[in-house]
Design a protein around this motif. Structure first.
Motif, mmCIF file in Angstrom:
data_model
loop_
_atom_site.group_PDB
_atom_site.id
_atom_site.type_symbol
_atom_site.label_atom_id
_atom_site.label_comp_id
_atom_site.label_asym_id
_atom_site.label_seq_id
_atom_site.Cartn_x
_atom_site.Cartn_y
_atom_site.Cartn_z
ATOM 1 N N MET A 75 -4.178 32.014 14.852
ATOM 2 C CA MET A 75 -5.541 31.480 14.997
ATOM 3 C C MET A 75 -6.547 32.566 14.667
ATOM 4 S SD MET A 75 -7.407 28.871 15.841
ATOM 5 C CE MET A 75 -6.310 27.803 16.723
ATOM 6 N N LYS A 76 -7.474 32.283 13.762
ATOM 7 C CA LYS A 76 -8.500 33.243 13.405
ATOM 8 C C LYS A 76 -9.791 32.809 14.067
ATOM 9 C CE LYS A 76 -5.459 33.397 9.827
ATOM 10 N NZ LYS A 76 -4.392 32.431 9.606
ATOM 11 N N ASN A 77 -10.131 33.441 15.164
ATOM 12 C CA ASN A 77 -11.233 32.962 15.989
ATOM 13 C C ASN A 77 -12.576 33.039 15.300
ATOM 14 O OD1 ASN A 77 -9.823 32.471 18.684
ATOM 15 N ND2 ASN A 77 -9.105 34.497 18.127
ATOM 16 N N ILE A 78 -12.823 34.153 14.576
ATOM 17 C CA ILE A 78 -14.115 34.253 13.915
ATOM 18 C C ILE A 78 -14.223 33.250 12.786
ATOM 19 C CG2 ILE A 78 -13.457 36.042 12.259
ATOM 20 C CD1 ILE A 78 -16.801 35.719 14.114
ATOM 21 N N ALA A 79 -13.092 32.898 12.161
ATOM 22 C CA ALA A 79 -13.122 31.906 11.100
ATOM 23 C C ALA A 79 -13.577 30.563 11.635
ATOM 24 C CB ALA A 79 -11.742 31.767 10.448
ATOM 25 N N LEU A 80 -13.075 30.201 12.789
ATOM 26 C CA LEU A 80 -13.483 28.933 13.395
ATOM 27 C C LEU A 80 -14.979 28.935 13.655
ATOM 28 C CD1 LEU A 80 -10.690 28.408 16.069
ATOM 29 C CD2 LEU A 80 -10.635 27.927 13.631
ATOM 30 N N ALA A 81 -15.450 30.023 14.233
ATOM 31 C CA ALA A 81 -16.863 30.101 14.570
ATOM 32 C C ALA A 81 -17.725 30.138 13.337
ATOM 33 C CB ALA A 81 -17.118 31.337 15.433
ATOM 34 N N CYS A 82 -17.279 30.874 12.339
ATOM 35 C CA CYS A 82 -18.103 31.078 11.148
ATOM 36 C C CYS A 82 -18.467 29.778 10.473
ATOM 37 C CB CYS A 82 -17.353 31.954 10.133
ATOM 38 S SG CYS A 82 -17.398 33.699 10.545
ATOM 39 N N LEU A 83 -17.488 28.877 10.336
ATOM 40 C CA LEU A 83 -17.753 27.695 9.535
ATOM 41 C C LEU A 83 -17.938 26.440 10.368
ATOM 42 C CD1 LEU A 83 -15.332 28.677 6.721
ATOM 43 C CD2 LEU A 83 -17.785 28.388 6.497
ATOM 44 N N ALA A 84 -17.166 26.302 11.408
ATOM 45 C CA ALA A 84 -17.283 25.092 12.204
ATOM 46 C C ALA A 84 -18.640 24.998 12.867
ATOM 47 C CB ALA A 84 -16.182 25.050 13.264
ATOM 48 N N LEU A 85 -19.259 26.130 13.194
ATOM 49 C CA LEU A 85 -20.535 26.125 13.886
ATOM 50 C C LEU A 85 -21.729 26.302 12.957
ATOM 51 C CD1 LEU A 85 -19.635 28.267 17.020
ATOM 52 C CD2 LEU A 85 -19.766 25.791 16.836
ATOM 53 N N THR A 86 -21.455 26.586 11.683
ATOM 54 C CA THR A 86 -22.564 26.816 10.766
ATOM 55 C C THR A 86 -23.487 25.615 10.698
ATOM 56 O OG1 THR A 86 -21.278 28.336 9.433
ATOM 57 C CG2 THR A 86 -23.150 27.316 8.367
ATOM 58 N N ALA A 89 -8.694 30.113 8.710
ATOM 59 C CA ALA A 89 -7.713 29.329 9.462
ATOM 60 C C ALA A 89 -7.549 27.994 8.748
ATOM 61 C CB ALA A 89 -8.174 29.111 10.894
ATOM 62 N N ASN A 90 -6.360 27.409 8.832
ATOM 63 C CA ASN A 90 -6.111 26.159 8.119
ATOM 64 C C ASN A 90 -5.914 25.004 9.082
ATOM 65 O OD1 ASN A 90 -3.542 27.057 9.026
ATOM 66 N ND2 ASN A 90 -2.547 25.783 7.500
ATOM 67 N N GLY A 91 -5.950 23.803 8.524
ATOM 68 C CA GLY A 91 -5.679 22.602 9.297
ATOM 69 C C GLY A 91 -6.803 22.148 10.187
ATOM 70 N N LEU A 92 -8.025 22.607 9.907
ATOM 71 C CA LEU A 92 -9.155 22.267 10.756
ATOM 72 C C LEU A 92 -10.177 21.414 10.007
ATOM 73 C CD1 LEU A 92 -9.607 25.797 12.324
ATOM 74 C CD2 LEU A 92 -8.513 23.842 13.397
ATOM 75 N N THR A 93 -11.028 20.761 10.763
ATOM 76 C CA THR A 93 -12.136 19.987 10.202
ATOM 77 C C THR A 93 -13.424 20.461 10.850
ATOM 78 O OG1 THR A 93 -10.704 18.061 9.894
ATOM 79 C CG2 THR A 93 -13.085 17.687 9.809
ATOM 80 N N LEU A 111 -7.975 24.001 -0.674
ATOM 81 C CA LEU A 111 -9.049 24.855 -0.164
ATOM 82 C C LEU A 111 -8.741 25.381 1.229
ATOM 83 C CD1 LEU A 111 -12.106 22.616 -1.187
ATOM 84 C CD2 LEU A 111 -10.886 24.305 -2.567
ATOM 85 N N ASP A 112 -7.503 25.250 1.668
ATOM 86 C CA ASP A 112 -7.187 25.476 3.078
ATOM 87 C C ASP A 112 -5.986 26.399 3.262
ATOM 88 O OD1 ASP A 112 -7.853 25.067 5.717
ATOM 89 O OD2 ASP A 112 -6.630 23.273 5.950
ATOM 90 N N TRP A 113 -5.974 27.516 2.530
ATOM 91 C CA TRP A 113 -4.888 28.486 2.683
ATOM 92 C C TRP A 113 -5.094 29.306 3.964
ATOM 93 C CZ3 TRP A 113 -0.839 30.084 -0.783
ATOM 94 C CH2 TRP A 113 -0.688 29.242 -1.902
ATOM 95 N N PRO A 114 -3.998 29.568 4.690
ATOM 96 C CA PRO A 114 -4.120 30.252 5.991
ATOM 97 C C PRO A 114 -3.857 31.755 5.920
ATOM 98 C CG PRO A 114 -1.937 29.313 5.800
ATOM 99 C CD PRO A 114 -2.635 29.010 4.495
#
Length: 500
Positions: A1-12, A284-288, A371-374
């Motif tokens: 799990m890449k925590n900053i990746a989740l925050a960077c894009l999911a919260l943008t 991170a992959n597999g997310l929306t 577009l979703d390489w982990p």
């Protein structure tokens, strides 16, 4: 799990929503945001939004540095591709999408960093933790400097925008001399290096540390120390090798990083955030929404994926690796087999031209979304820092010896399965960097900084341009053109770089 990746894009999408369309046109056409942040989480989300503009950084380095350099002979055999003009030094690339993306995305990041810094100044006291306030300021300044450094290396002079501006204000801001842009970069990185933490908790992996700022500072000092070529480019002809060496030694002696024993494990999908990694772009992959990477397939032809039973990714036709690079590896060098695919057959047709496949693990190819390489992209790694130290010593930086240079190069060579050498010269070091850092986007920047680009590139073109499609190299091509859209938005505000 890449925590900053989740925050960077999911919260943008939660931050600066009203500016989404305008942000694609910074700095010529921009709307400011005066959002009032009323709680700590608002500032954290704003910080994550700045990080989100790193997402395309790896692809940019592969398209504009790796492809531009003597590492690739990227002349297409399947129609006109956007990378051909980059590789072939065509003059008519001001509208090239790779060139436009480099300008636009970097200024997007600068705009967001400026907005965060402005809101911290106006409303930051709602963050009760003073240490967090300072950290967020340092992160924003690190990222603003990071984006500006990318711009300077590709475009030379750029407009300095150090605070949120309106559209009317933006169209009056000219390009500033490179030395003035560097003054902002150095100020921001110096603040970041003094105020960022050395490490983060696992939940904040991927954020910039003190040593990431020092790595950036060292590279800025080294780039400034390169020749000017009389083009108003990234080199200022100053001699700041000792300043760079101080920062590199701070990283090396910190005890936070080390070389890993296996070259291939540095880039393993199961060994991310390993001791080599000083700063990386996290995915991170597999997310929306999707927060995965695209860079693994940028230099890889689609038919190779198909030959291995995988779906097409987007690399389209082959961008062959330069033969002199491929042939420079000895048979025992483990880096060659890992980084380069020497041939394959698809639908009965043999492809014998080699290509770079360094980041591809065929067991990890996304099944539903290319577009979703982990896999993370390493921006600064420990071996690179060691080799930069060797460069500083060879270029006159105080505090090191030839024995230090030899020890560094032989540490790299031993891991690669090679024998030791002595009295390493600067050209030898540059060649060792080429083989070690293949596919990592550093080669073009190394050539420009080295002062050898005016001899290496013409000789390489003469030897490798079998299709006679490349333009003769000239020093003006060290810089890319200002994107045509920026010139058209306010005629007369910017002057095009020479040679285009």
């Amino acid at each position: 799990m890449k925590n900053i990746a989740l925050a960077c894009l999911a919260l943008t999408s939660l931050v600066l929503v009203s500016c989404t369309d305008d942000l694609t046109q910074i700095p010529i056409s921009a709307a400011t945001t005066s959002t009032f942040y009323s709680q700590t989480n608002d500032f954290l989300q704003a910080s994550n939004a700045v990080y989100s503009d790193l997402r395309g950084f790896p692809d940019r380095q592969l398209n504009l540095s790796e492809t531009r350099s003597d590492n690739l002979y990227a002349v297409s055999d399947g129609g006109v591709r956007d990378w051909e003009g980059i590789n072939s030094f065509q003059k008519s690339i001001a509208a090239n999408p790779y060139v436009s993306e480099a300008w636009t995305t970097n200024f997007n990041g600068i705009f967001r960093a400026n907005t965060l810094l402005d809101q911290l100044q106006k409303n930051g006291k709602v963050i009760s933790d003073a240490g967090l306030r300072t950290r967020l300021e340092a992160e924003a300044k690190f990222l603003r400097a990071f984006f500006y450094f990318d711009l300077v290396r590709f475009f030379g002079k750029v407009p300095i925008i150090d605070h949120p501006v309106t559209a009317n204000e933006a169209i009056a801001i000219p390009r500033s001399p490179v030395k003035d842009v560097y003054a902002l970069i150095l100020s921001d990185l110096t603040f970041a290096a003094s105020n960022l933490p050395e490490t983060y908790a696992a939940t904040d992996k991927g954020r910039a540390t003190r040593y990431a700022a020092k790595a950036a500072l060292a590279l800025v000092y080294m780039t400034r120390s390169g020749p000017t070529y009389d083009i108003e480019g990234p080199g200022l002809g100053v001699s700041e090798w000792s300043q760079a060496l101080t920062n590199l030694n701070d990283i090396i002696t910190s005890g936070k990083y080390s070389s890993v024993s296996s070259y291939t494990s540095i880039f393993s999908y199961t060994n991310e955030n390993n001791p080599e990694v000083i700063f990386d772009v996290q995915y991170a992959n597999g997310l929306t929404p999707v927060v995965g990477a695209t860079f693994p397939w940028v230099l890889v032809p689609d038919t190779w994926f198909q030959a291995n039973g995988k779906g097409t990714q987007g690399g389209l036709t082959i961008r062959p690796a330069a033969l002199d690079l491929v042939n420079s590896y000895t048979a025992t060098d483990v880096r060659k087999a890992f980084s380069i695919q020497s041939g394959y057959t698809f639908n009965g047709v043999a492809e014998t031209r080699p290509f770079i496949k360094k980041y591809v693990d065929l067991t990890r190819v996304p099944t539903n979304n290319r577009l979703d390489w982990p896999i993370n992209f390493i921006v600064y790694r420990y071996t690179d820092i060691l080799m930069l130290k060797a460069e500083c010593i060879l270029r006159g930086g105080s505090g090191g010896t030839q024995a230090d240079v030899d020890a560094i190069v032989n540490q790299v060579r031993t891991r690669a399965g090679l024998t030791a050498i002595t009295n390493v010269t600067f050209p030898q070091l540059l060649q060792e960097r080429r083989k070690e850092l293949i596919g990592e986007g550093s080669r073009w920047h190394d050539l420009v900084r080295s002062g050898l680009i005016e001899t290496i590139m013409p000789a390489w073109i003469a030897a490798e341009d079998v299709q006679k499609q490349m333009q003769p190299f000239q020093k003006n091509y060290i810089l890319y053109p200002v994107p045509q859209a920026e010139l058209d938005a306010k005629p007369g505000l910017y002057t095009q770089n020479s040679g285009y």
